[in-house]
Scaffold this active site. Structure first.
Site, PDB file in Angstrom:
ATOM      1  N   CYS A  80     -18.842  11.645  -4.667  1.00 51.92           N
ATOM      2  CA  CYS A  80     -17.784  10.683  -4.341  1.00 51.92           C
ATOM      3  C   CYS A  80     -18.287   9.257  -4.482  1.00 51.92           C
ATOM      4  CB  CYS A  80     -17.339  10.959  -2.907  1.00 51.92           C
ATOM      5  SG  CYS A  80     -16.190   9.768  -2.243  1.00 51.92           S
ATOM      6  N   GLU A 336      -2.305 -18.945   4.699  1.00 52.59           N
ATOM      7  CA  GLU A 336      -2.506 -17.664   4.019  1.00 52.59           C
ATOM      8  C   GLU A 336      -1.552 -17.617   2.830  1.00 52.59           C
ATOM      9  OE1 GLU A 336      -4.163 -14.535   4.154  1.00 52.59           O
ATOM     10  OE2 GLU A 336      -2.711 -13.987   2.610  1.00 52.59           O
ATOM     11  N   CYS A 411     -17.080 -11.676   2.974  1.00 52.34           N
ATOM     12  CA  CYS A 411     -17.309 -10.273   2.600  1.00 52.34           C
ATOM     13  C   CYS A 411     -18.136 -10.214   1.321  1.00 52.34           C
ATOM     14  CB  CYS A 411     -15.984  -9.528   2.449  1.00 52.34           C
ATOM     15  SG  CYS A 411     -14.843 -10.341   1.340  1.00 52.34           S
TER      16      CYS A 411
HETATM   17  N1  SAH Z   1      -8.849 -13.790   8.322  1.00 51.08           N
HETATM   18  C1  SAH Z   1      -8.059 -12.611   8.078  1.00 51.08           C
HETATM   19  C2  SAH Z   1      -7.943 -12.210   6.607  1.00 51.08           C
HETATM   20  C3  SAH Z   1      -9.195 -12.265   5.776  1.00 51.08           C
HETATM   21  S1  SAH Z   1      -9.089 -11.511   4.173  1.00 51.08           S
HETATM   22  C4  SAH Z   1      -8.549 -11.460   8.929  1.00 51.08           C
HETATM   23  O1  SAH Z   1      -9.619 -11.522   9.525  1.00 51.08           O
HETATM   24  O2  SAH Z   1      -7.824 -10.454   9.031  1.00 51.08           O
HETATM   25  C5  SAH Z   1      -8.771 -12.851   3.116  1.00 51.08           C
HETATM   26  C6  SAH Z   1      -7.329 -13.301   3.093  1.00 51.08           C
HETATM   27  O3  SAH Z   1      -7.255 -14.410   2.185  1.00 51.08           O
HETATM   28  C7  SAH Z   1      -6.329 -12.279   2.582  1.00 51.08           C
HETATM   29  O4  SAH Z   1      -5.297 -12.128   3.540  1.00 51.08           O
HETATM   30  C8  SAH Z   1      -5.765 -12.904   1.284  1.00 51.08           C
HETATM   31  O5  SAH Z   1      -4.403 -12.633   1.079  1.00 51.08           O
HETATM   32  C9  SAH Z   1      -5.995 -14.380   1.532  1.00 51.08           C
HETATM   33  N2  SAH Z   1      -6.130 -15.270   0.365  1.00 51.08           N
HETATM   34  C10 SAH Z   1      -6.663 -15.004  -0.848  1.00 51.08           C
HETATM   35  N3  SAH Z   1      -6.695 -16.126  -1.608  1.00 51.08           N
HETATM   36  C11 SAH Z   1      -6.156 -17.125  -0.864  1.00 51.08           C
HETATM   37  C12 SAH Z   1      -5.924 -18.526  -1.084  1.00 51.08           C
HETATM   38  N4  SAH Z   1      -6.262 -19.108  -2.237  1.00 51.08           N
HETATM   39  N5  SAH Z   1      -5.376 -19.234  -0.082  1.00 51.08           N
HETATM   40  C13 SAH Z   1      -5.052 -18.663   1.093  1.00 51.08           C
HETATM   41  N6  SAH Z   1      -5.235 -17.355   1.355  1.00 51.08           N
HETATM   42  C14 SAH Z   1      -5.791 -16.591   0.399  1.00 51.08           C
END
Ligand code: SAH
Length: 455
Positions: A80, A336, A411
């Site tokens: 996997c 977001e 991440c």
């Molecule tokens: N802080 C949140 C989400 C983190 S993941 C938590 O802890 O749950 C990263 C997020 O960034 C995702 O929701 C994605 O949709 C958003 N994202 C990606 N590119 C972006 C951009 N250019 N401007 C704003 N948000 C963005």
């Protein structure tokens, strides 16, 4: 190296691990990467790919086992593509993740002396996924199979258990598979793009135990949907929502833009540290809830809020971090890019009566520029971008906003390191803590604290 040939068998000592967890053996100075081999082990391996600058080996035998080696508990592990580190003790996984962050940041100035904390791990590093995205296919006898993709391929391995998933998910998966076969369900075929059922997605609220089941279909017409719904809700009473998501594109993206509710509520609810969250099927929500609480706690510790601060929560998803912090801040502004996530964030603020919050939909790099034009002066900025890191214009505006502290959750530490360099003239990188959000896999998450240099 020209003298090496495919299928040759060699022996050697593993001297290092790559960020994918592969052992590194050298033939003179030429590196061979061998999956599942560990540092210090003397191994026998076969060359399966020989390139100009490196080769890939297949592990045949371990002559002296590393103390970090364990028997992988999952029977599918070597096939996997989901997990990569089950052959290592958990402590060795945590050490490896810290070492990778050390290597990334200490290798190049100006971060040689930045303290990197030990990786925050899980007590029980199994069964942590609150969301499963399971591909559906057919075997040669036309029976439904469900499981996970083989390493580096789109072949589905049929499986009936997965040790990093919530246990209820595998029970639901096995039950659905049984009924797909009984009902002779039309299954999507990736090759000719025909057939209905593509993926089964299951989400659980960690503290509420509410379950959402999503059938991802190629097209709208869903024969026997009612039968499946009735079966599922009578067998699994904590299913509170069943949805159909329509994905008739030919891409690898799992879900399409349109969903319909077949049963129950259109969202599930979860709680994190006394804040309740509504989560839509399309919104990002952290996968490992137990570790999310540790990650957010570390982020809050780094933010050092006193109740007087203006906080920006950039890349905020459904607003989790900002809402977590709102009781300890003067005002929180969240941004977001996904509209349904921002709708969730606004609803979640109202639901929790956190009125000192404002959430806006848009690209973080654009919206913070608008906030700057409006005269908003943040004290603390939370940054949590996707794997590609921040847009350069975002960092430029952030430097102009000049907050006292920046707390950057990542991440992908290599893009975080790149962004940290862009901040480094004005900000001191105080400390980094890796947090293990995905045990048994090579994914690394970090949270870093930056403080404004005062001159
Ligand atoms: N802080 C949140 C989400 C983190 S993941 C938590 O802890 O749950 C990263 C997020 O960034 C995702 O929701 C994605 O949709 C958003 N994202 C990606 N590119 C972006 C951009 N250019 N401007 C704003 N948000 C963005």
């Amino acid at each position: 190296m020209e003298t090496l040939k495919k299928n040759e068998v060699h022996t050697g000592k593993v001297i290092d691990l790559t960020h994918e967890g592969h052992g590194v053996v050298k033939i003179d100075r030429y590196p061979v990467f061998v999956p599942n081999a560990l540092i210090e082990e003397e191994i026998e391996y076969k060359l399966i790919k020989v390139k100009k600058n490196f080769a890939i080996g297949k592990l045949l035998e371990v002559k002296n086992k590393s103390k970090d080696r364990v028997e992988p508990p999952c029977v599918y592990y070597y096939k996997c593509g989901g997990c990569q580190l089950q052959h290592m003790t958990y402590q060795a996984q945590l050490n490896m993740k810290k070492e990778q962050v050390v290597n990334l940041f200490h290798r190049k100035g100006p971060f040689e002396d930045t303290p990197i904390q030990p990786t925050l791990g899980m007590e029980q590093p199994w069964r942590y996924r609150n969301k499963s995205q399971i591909p559906v296919g057919k075997d040669k006898d036309n029976k439904a199979i469900m499981g996970f993709y083989r390493q580096r391929s789109h072949d589905i391995i049929d499986m009936d258990s997965c040790l990093i998933q919530d246990e209820q998910h595998q029970n639901i998966m096995n039950y659905v598979k049984h009924w797909f076969n009984e009902l002779n369900m039309s299954i999507y075929d990736e090759k000719n793009k025909r057939g209905l059922m593509r993926h089964l997605v299951i989400r659980t609220g960690y503290h509420t135990d509410e379950i959402m089941v999503i059938f991802v279909t190629n097209g709208k017409k869903f024969k026997n949907a009612n039968v499946l719904v009735q079966k599922l809700i009578s067998e699994f009473p904590n299913i509170t929502s069943i949805k159909q998501n329509i994905n008739d594109t030919h891409s690898n993206v799992i879900m399409g833009p349109q969903s319909v509710t077949l049963y129950g509520k259109d969202k599930i609810v979860d709680e994190l540290s006394e804040v309740t969250f509504n989560i839509s099927d399309q919104s990002f929500y952290q996968i490992n809830s137990a570790q999310t609480e540790k990650l957010y706690q570390k982020a809050i510790d780094y933010a050092q809020l006193t109740g007087e601060e203006i906080v920006l929560d950039t890349y905020c998803g459904i607003g989790t971090i900002g809402l977590y912090m709102a009781p300890q801040a003067k005002h929180v502004y969240g941004v977001e890019v996904v509209p349904s996530a921002i709708k969730d964030a606004q609803e979640n603020a109202t639901k929790n009566q956190l009125n000192n919050t404002t959430f806006e939909c848009g690209k973080a790099e654009d919206v913070i520029l608008e906030w700057k034009a409006q005269g908003i002066k943040p004290d603390v900025v939370m940054v949590d971008p996707p794997r590609k890191g921040c847009d350069e214009t975002f960092i430029k505006t952030l430097l102009k906003l000049n907050p006292k502290r920046i707390v950057y959750i990542s991440c992908n530490p290599s893009t975080q390191q790149r962004d940290a360099q862009l901040l480094s003239d004005n900000y001191h990188l105080v400390e980094i803590t890796p947090v293990d959000m995905f045990p048994q896999t090579t994914h690394i998450e970090t949270v870093a604290l930056f403080e404004r240099k005062e001159n």
